[in-house]
Design a protein around this motif. Structure first.
Motif, short mmCIF file in Angstrom:
data_model
loop_
_atom_site.label_atom_id
_atom_site.label_comp_id
_atom_site.label_asym_id
_atom_site.label_seq_id
_atom_site.Cartn_x
_atom_site.Cartn_y
_atom_site.Cartn_z
N ILE A 159 0.64 -1.14 -0.38
CA ILE A 159 0.44 0.25 0.08
C ILE A 159 1.33 1.52 -0.08
O ILE A 159 2.05 1.35 0.83
N LEU A 160 1.14 1.89 -0.43
CA LEU A 160 1.58 3.65 -1.39
C LEU A 160 0.11 4.69 -0.79
O LEU A 160 -0.33 4.74 -1.23
N ASP A 161 1.16 5.57 0.24
CA ASP A 161 0.01 6.38 0.78
C ASP A 161 0.88 7.75 0.37
O ASP A 161 2.96 7.79 0.11
N LEU A 162 0.64 8.87 -0.41
CA LEU A 162 1.16 10.44 -0.55
C LEU A 162 1.55 10.60 0.45
O LEU A 162 0.72 11.54 1.97
N ASP A 163 2.70 11.14 0.70
CA ASP A 163 3.19 11.87 1.71
C ASP A 163 2.69 13.48 1.58
O ASP A 163 2.46 13.73 0.22
N GLY A 164 1.73 13.89 2.77
CA GLY A 164 1.38 15.60 2.82
C GLY A 164 0.58 15.69 1.10
O GLY A 164 1.32 16.74 0.59
N PHE A 165 -0.39 15.10 0.70
CA PHE A 165 -1.24 15.22 -0.22
C PHE A 165 -1.94 16.33 0.54
O PHE A 165 -2.75 16.99 -0.62
N LYS A 166 -2.33 16.39 1.10
CA LYS A 166 -3.76 17.10 1.99
C LYS A 166 -3.48 18.67 1.28
O LYS A 166 -3.84 19.96 1.07
N PRO A 167 -1.89 19.27 2.24
CA PRO A 167 -1.21 20.76 2.03
C PRO A 167 -1.80 20.87 -0.14
O PRO A 167 -2.13 22.21 0.14
N ASP B 2 -4.73 21.54 -0.70
CA ASP B 2 -5.18 22.51 0.38
C ASP B 2 -4.26 24.33 -1.08
O ASP B 2 -5.50 24.99 -0.58
N LEU B 3 -2.95 23.94 -1.10
CA LEU B 3 -2.42 25.18 -1.92
C LEU B 3 -2.73 25.31 -3.61
O LEU B 3 -2.85 26.37 -3.74
N PHE B 4 -2.94 24.42 -3.96
CA PHE B 4 -3.44 24.05 -5.38
C PHE B 4 -4.95 24.47 -5.88
O PHE B 4 -5.17 24.51 -7.01
N GLY B 5 -5.33 24.21 -5.19
CA GLY B 5 -7.09 23.23 -4.71
C GLY B 5 -7.23 21.97 -5.62
O GLY B 5 -6.14 21.52 -6.02
N HIS B 6 -8.32 21.57 -5.47
CA HIS B 6 -9.32 20.60 -5.81
C HIS B 6 -8.91 19.59 -7.32
O HIS B 6 -8.20 18.74 -7.47
N LYS B 7 -8.23 20.58 -8.22
CA LYS B 7 -8.76 20.47 -10.30
C LYS B 7 -7.46 20.25 -9.81
O LYS B 7 -6.89 19.29 -10.49
N ALA B 8 -6.30 20.91 -10.10
CA ALA B 8 -4.61 20.39 -9.25
C ALA B 8 -4.65 19.57 -8.32
O ALA B 8 -3.99 18.18 -8.85
#
Ligand code: C2E
Ligand code: MG
Ligand code: MG
Length: 449
Positions: free
Chosen positions: A54-62, A65-71
């Protein structure tokens, strides 16, 4: 899984949809479980090992938040494309959560090879992502588990990979951890400690010990820090660095803390009135709005003056939910309880925090004191902290002082308070009373103790 009836076009499409992640076009968690189920039944007669991860992206949430949901969505699509491109004909990758991907390597059958493959995936994902005119970077953590015997189900394998992922995340970003038997042993040991601790807390068997905090120039004791101690009849003495995190994770910290505070304030009631008592609060207690009420109720019951109590909190405690922490701190201060910032200089120190929160005291972490004599940077950091505290009107205590030379240097820099083995190790209530009898003869005799 086969479509239950017929194999008509419409039917197949709806089945495909149910097994596909609409954003990336990869299979979803159902597809993944299905693939692993099938592989396990294929290997029923010949259980050759294989790997799930299982691979989990680190710090994807920021990033979201920074670039917007579309990005954020665009990045997830790019991640999916890279992962898919890196799979060979036998292997599968699916998206099983918002920023979680799972992979299956039927032909990877050693822990080393699993780790190697996972590191390659992390490497592939580390190249920059295009987000319109800008670029973003991501890292990822991976947990893997290997199938060894027909007793293991898909669920067990995935749980093990999740456990490994948890260990990977805990140890930092961009790490790979392969599930091992030792991890299982460690998990069992944690459960054993948890059970014994629950019993000890209800039986009132966790004890406060007290370590003196002194005025560095006069060497007079000005207060004590409460440190929890627990000896189990089977496990022996378990250090707080082990049982406090378990108490936090397993939701026992509230009752444990109340027990220790009650016993500590009962013991400290008979000390000279000018001595303060400090008490540690865990990060999870600063998210629980009942914490303040519990503390006040205990002080009420034991008749301990709140103005003699200090609460030690760490920056981690302020980060999880700053608004909740601020509310609790505010409630405590209103009745005269002082608040100090513990272990300053380690972890996520942020000077901004010192603007948002008002602390009465700051405790310089033992790590700086330990290297103050050898290490120029530590010396400069301590001097800067002292200057800052003076400006902000905060008291200071240096922790972990073990040698005279360290104490001398700290006095020379203008540090007022100190704590450490040089002045006294943590001791139980009786020994502390004995220590006070020796050092505060007059005051205690006046109270006829
Ligand atoms: P802390 O609050 O930073 O406490 C100071 C730790 O440093 C204590 O470790 C103390 O025994 C140790 N220490 C003091 N002087 C020296 C020294 O000169 N040299 C060295 N090497 N160590 C020194 P301890 O008692 O093992 O506690 C560890 C941590 O566990 C504490 O760190 C605190 O974060 C937590 N803790 C202990 N009791 C409680 C409690 O009742 N509630 C909560 N929430 N946490 C607690
Ligand atoms: Mg402390
Ligand atoms: Mg500390």
């Amino acid at each position: 899984m086969q479509a239950p009836f017929g194999t008509g076009q419409a039917n197949r499409e709806s089945t495909d949809l149910a097994f596909t992640d609409p954003l990336t076009g990869l299979g979803n968690h159902r597809r993944f479980f299905d693939k692993v189920d099938r592989l396990i039944s294929d290997r029923a007669d010949d259980p050759a090992p294989f790997t799930v991860g299982i691979l989990d992206l680190d710090g994807f949430k920021p990033i979201n938040d920074l670039f917007g949901h579309k990005a954020g969505d665009d990045i997830l699509i790019q991640v999916a494309m890279r992962l898919r491109a890196s799979m060979d004909g036998h292997s599968t990758v699916c998206r099983i959560g918002a920023d979680e991907f799972a992979f299956l390597y039927p032909l990877v059958f050693s822990e080393d090879a699993a780790a190697e493959k996972s590191r390659m995936l992390i490497e592939i994902l580390s190249a920059p992502y295009d987000v319109g005119e800008r670029t973003a970077r991501l890292s990822a953590s991976v947990g893997c588990s290997l199938f060894y015997s027909g007793d293991e189900t898909t669920e067990i394998l995935i749980n093990k990979a999740e456990t490994a992922l948890y260990h990977a995340k805990r140890s930092g970003r961009g790490r790979v951890v392969v599930y091992t038997r030792e991890m299982e042993e460690a998990a069992k040991r944690v459960t054993r400690i948890e059970q014994a601790l629950r019993r000890a807390v209800s039986a009132g068997e966790v004890e406060p010990h007290f370590q003196p905090i002194v005025d560095l120039t006069t060497r007079r004791t000005i207060g004590f820090e409460t440190l929890a101690r627990w000896t189990d009849r089977d496990l022996g003495a378990v250090p707080p660095t082990v049982f406090i995190p378990i108490a936090e994770e397993r939701g026992i910290i509230g009752p444990l803390s109340q027990l220790v505070l009650r016993k500590a304030t009962e013991a400290a009631r008979s000390w000279p009135k000018d001595l303060f008592l400090s008490f540690n609060l865990s990060p999870s207690q600063l998210v629980d709005q009942n914490t303040g009420l519990h503390i006040l109720a205990i002080l009420d019951r034991t008749g301990f003056d709140p103005r003699r109590l200090e609460i030690e909190i760490t920056e981690t405690g302020l980060m999880n939910d700053p608004a909740s922490a601020a509310q609790i701190v505010e409630d405590l201060r209103r009745v005269g309880i002082r608040v100090s910032l513990d272990d300053f200089g380690t972890g996520q120190s942020s000077l901004g925090r010192l603007r948002e929160f008002h602390f009465d005291k700051l405790k310089i972490d033992r790590a700086f004191v330990a290297s103050i004599l050898e290490d120029r940077p530590s010396e400069h950091i301590i001097r800067a902290i002292l200057a800052m505290c003076e400006g902000l009107g905060m008291d200071v205590v240096a922790e972990g002082i073990e040698e005279e030379a360290q104490a001398d240097r700290l006095v020379q820099f203008g540090c007022a308070g100190g704590q450490g083995y040089l002045f006294g190790k943590p001791a139980d209530a009786d020994a502390t009373l004995g220590y006070l009898r020796d050092s505060f003869r007059g005051a205690l005799r006046a109270k006829a103790i």
